[in-house]
Design a protein around this motif. Structure first.
Motif, short mmCIF file in Angstrom:
data_model
loop_
_atom_site.label_atom_id
_atom_site.label_comp_id
_atom_site.label_asym_id
_atom_site.label_seq_id
_atom_site.Cartn_x
_atom_site.Cartn_y
_atom_site.Cartn_z
N ILE A 176 0.83 -1.20 0.00
CA ILE A 176 0.00 0.00 0.00
C ILE A 176 0.87 1.26 0.00
N ARG A 177 0.43 2.24 -0.76
CA ARG A 177 1.16 3.50 -0.84
C ARG A 177 0.64 4.44 0.23
N VAL A 178 1.56 5.19 0.83
CA VAL A 178 1.21 6.11 1.90
C VAL A 178 1.60 7.52 1.47
N SER A 179 0.61 8.35 1.22
CA SER A 179 0.91 9.73 0.83
C SER A 179 1.45 10.50 2.03
N ASP A 180 2.19 11.55 1.74
CA ASP A 180 2.71 12.40 2.81
C ASP A 180 1.57 13.00 3.63
N ASP A 181 0.48 13.42 2.95
CA ASP A 181 -0.67 14.00 3.64
C ASP A 181 -1.30 13.01 4.61
N LEU A 182 -1.44 11.76 4.17
CA LEU A 182 -2.03 10.74 5.03
C LEU A 182 -1.13 10.44 6.22
N LYS A 183 0.14 10.30 5.96
CA LYS A 183 1.08 10.02 7.05
C LYS A 183 1.07 11.15 8.07
N LEU A 184 1.06 12.39 7.61
CA LEU A 184 1.01 13.54 8.50
C LEU A 184 -0.28 13.54 9.32
N ARG A 185 -1.39 13.23 8.67
CA ARG A 185 -2.69 13.21 9.36
C ARG A 185 -2.72 12.13 10.44
N LEU A 186 -2.19 10.95 10.12
CA LEU A 186 -2.14 9.87 11.09
C LEU A 186 -1.24 10.24 12.27
N GLU A 187 -0.09 10.83 11.97
CA GLU A 187 0.82 11.23 13.03
C GLU A 187 0.19 12.29 13.94
N LYS A 188 -0.61 13.18 13.34
CA LYS A 188 -1.28 14.22 14.11
C LYS A 188 -2.29 13.61 15.09
N ALA A 189 -2.89 12.50 14.72
CA ALA A 189 -3.89 11.84 15.57
C ALA A 189 -3.27 10.87 16.58
N THR A 190 -1.95 10.72 16.52
CA THR A 190 -1.26 9.78 17.38
C THR A 190 -0.97 10.40 18.74
N LYS A 191 -1.22 9.59 19.78
CA LYS A 191 -0.90 10.00 21.15
C LYS A 191 -0.11 8.88 21.79
N GLU A 192 1.05 9.23 22.31
CA GLU A 192 1.92 8.26 22.98
C GLU A 192 2.22 7.04 22.10
N GLY A 193 2.43 7.29 20.81
CA GLY A 193 2.80 6.22 19.89
C GLY A 193 1.65 5.34 19.43
N ARG A 194 0.42 5.74 19.76
CA ARG A 194 -0.75 4.95 19.39
C ARG A 194 -1.81 5.83 18.75
N ILE A 195 -2.64 5.20 17.95
CA ILE A 195 -3.78 5.87 17.35
C ILE A 195 -5.00 5.02 17.65
N SER A 196 -6.09 5.66 17.97
CA SER A 196 -7.30 4.91 18.32
C SER A 196 -7.97 4.34 17.07
N CYS A 197 -8.70 3.28 17.29
CA CYS A 197 -9.51 2.67 16.24
C CYS A 197 -10.47 3.72 15.66
N LYS A 198 -11.10 4.49 16.54
CA LYS A 198 -12.05 5.52 16.09
C LYS A 198 -11.36 6.55 15.21
N ALA A 199 -10.17 6.98 15.59
CA ALA A 199 -9.44 7.95 14.76
C ALA A 199 -9.13 7.35 13.40
N CYS A 200 -8.78 6.07 13.36
CA CYS A 200 -8.51 5.40 12.08
C CYS A 200 -9.76 5.41 11.20
N TRP A 201 -10.90 5.11 11.79
CA TRP A 201 -12.15 5.13 11.04
C TRP A 201 -12.42 6.53 10.48
N ASP A 202 -12.23 7.56 11.31
CA ASP A 202 -12.48 8.93 10.88
C ASP A 202 -11.54 9.33 9.75
N ILE A 203 -10.28 8.95 9.87
CA ILE A 203 -9.30 9.29 8.84
C ILE A 203 -9.59 8.52 7.56
N ALA A 204 -10.01 7.29 7.67
CA ALA A 204 -10.38 6.51 6.48
C ALA A 204 -11.51 7.24 5.72
N ARG A 205 -12.50 7.71 6.46
CA ARG A 205 -13.61 8.44 5.84
C ARG A 205 -13.10 9.73 5.20
#
Length: 143
Positions: free
Chosen positions: A86-115
């Motif tokens: 899978i390809r990971v755009s810079d925008d997506l990686k930045l968005r995921l990192e922004k939603a990360t807390k203490e090295g983790r991202i919540s399932c809910k945040a993943c769902w929101d970002i997917a949408r």
């Protein structure tokens, strides 16, 4: 819970009681002693309650949750596996990192970002795995 704890899920909630309304809905959607992540979320939506509450009821019924919508667990071999290419755009990686807390991202945040990025939940799970981002907590309380 570890594999050794399988079938002893109710022990996670010693003070909780079965909710007959939730259980009735889950009973209609379960398959033997398991229920899919999607079905559990459908019950939460239908009853306008939190996925976490449905997860507690799933545990009290000693049901196994399967077919995680992010592809993390409960899939038969060959299905639900992450897409290593899978390809990971810079925008997506930045968005995921922004939603990360203490090295983790919540399932809910993943769902929101997917949408937000018009991606499937499975693809977001693959992206997180590819960039070594741990998904936790689960909306249903599985992990």
């Amino acid at each position: 819970m570890t594999h050794e704890d399988r079938g002893h899920y109710a022990g996670k909630h010693p003070q909780r009681k079965i909710d007959p309304v939730v259980v009735e809905k889950l009973e209609k959607l379960k398959d033997i002693n398991q229920i899919t992540c999607a079905a559990a979320h459908r019950v939460a939506s239908d009853l306008n309650i939190s996925p976490k509450e449905v997860g507690v009821q799933v545990d009290l019924m000693e049901l196994r949750l399967v077919q995680c919508q992010l592809g993390l667990f409960g899939h038969t071999p060959g299905s639900g596996q992450s897409d290593k290419e899978i390809r990971v755009s810079d925008d997506l990686k930045l968005r995921l990192e922004k939603a990360t807390k203490e090295g983790r991202i919540s399932c809910k945040a993943c769902w929101d970002i997917a949408r937000e990025f018009k991606m499937s939940r499975m693809d977001i799970g693959s992206v997180c795995k590819k960039i070594d981002l741990r998904i936790k907590p689960c909306q249903l309380g599985t992990f």
